[in-house]
Design a protein around this motif. Sequence first.
Motif, PDB file in Angstrom:
ATOM      1  N   CYS A  21      15.211  -7.270  15.053  1.00  0.00           N
ATOM      2  CA  CYS A  21      16.666  -7.158  15.079  1.00  0.00           C
ATOM      3  C   CYS A  21      17.279  -8.488  14.653  1.00  0.00           C
ATOM      4  O   CYS A  21      16.967  -9.527  15.229  1.00  0.00           O
ATOM      5  CB  CYS A  21      17.122  -6.779  16.479  1.00  0.00           C
ATOM      6  N   CYS A  24      19.632  -9.926  17.791  1.00  0.00           N
ATOM      7  CA  CYS A  24      19.089 -10.531  19.014  1.00  0.00           C
ATOM      8  C   CYS A  24      17.648 -11.017  18.851  1.00  0.00           C
ATOM      9  O   CYS A  24      17.065 -11.550  19.796  1.00  0.00           O
ATOM     10  CB  CYS A  24      19.171  -9.543  20.183  1.00  0.00           C
ATOM     11  N   CYS A  35      18.473  -1.149  17.033  1.00  0.00           N
ATOM     12  CA  CYS A  35      17.953  -1.926  18.163  1.00  0.00           C
ATOM     13  C   CYS A  35      18.498  -1.321  19.461  1.00  0.00           C
ATOM     14  O   CYS A  35      19.710  -1.157  19.599  1.00  0.00           O
ATOM     15  CB  CYS A  35      18.396  -3.381  18.039  1.00  0.00           C
ATOM     16  N   GLU A  37      18.877  -2.589  22.270  1.00  0.00           N
ATOM     17  CA  GLU A  37      19.720  -3.537  23.016  1.00  0.00           C
ATOM     18  C   GLU A  37      21.092  -3.705  22.348  1.00  0.00           C
ATOM     19  O   GLU A  37      22.119  -3.704  23.008  1.00  0.00           O
ATOM     20  CB  GLU A  37      19.043  -4.908  23.135  1.00  0.00           C
ATOM     21  N   CYS A  38      21.081  -3.889  21.035  1.00  0.00           N
ATOM     22  CA  CYS A  38      22.330  -4.222  20.330  1.00  0.00           C
ATOM     23  C   CYS A  38      23.059  -3.010  19.758  1.00  0.00           C
ATOM     24  O   CYS A  38      24.229  -3.108  19.395  1.00  0.00           O
ATOM     25  CB  CYS A  38      22.039  -5.175  19.182  1.00  0.00           C
TER      26      CYS A  38
HETATM   27 ZN   LIG Z   1      19.009  -6.453  18.990  1.00  0.00          ZN
END
Ligand SMILES: [Zn+2]
Length: 132
Positions: A21, A24, A35, A37-38
């Motif tokens: 990613c 991050c 991703c 998370e993002c």
């Molecule tokens: Zn990410």
Amino acid sequence: MTVPRFWREIPQRYNLQASKCGACDAIHYPPRTVCPECRRASIGNLEEVKLSGRGTVLESTRVHKAAPGYEAQVPYTLALIQTEEGPVITGQVVDHDGRAVSAGDDVRAVFRRLGEDGDAGVIYYGTKWVLA
Ligand SMILES: [Zn+2]
């Protein structure tokens, strides 16, 4: 596993291809298109990376009753492997000649026969692991 699904996954299986990613720096295996998370921030921001094939055993178990297609390989050792880059992969540890495979052991990826589809006679190859 069906043959088409197996072939679609070939690049990741053969090359330990992962995604990184750009937002991050998290690395995911198998590769993602977003991703986790993002999410939106990662769209268009992911690049393909190849894992080094080096890792450390987190946990391992000896398998005596095989999944279909793996009967000829029992008993075998299955391990949770923390790769150098971060992703945790479940993999078969081979060629350890009866030596116990324990948490903390260093391993490296090797290219081996994975199994076969008895009906179709198709032999699958992919990544396994050996003690480093
Ligand atoms: Zn990410």
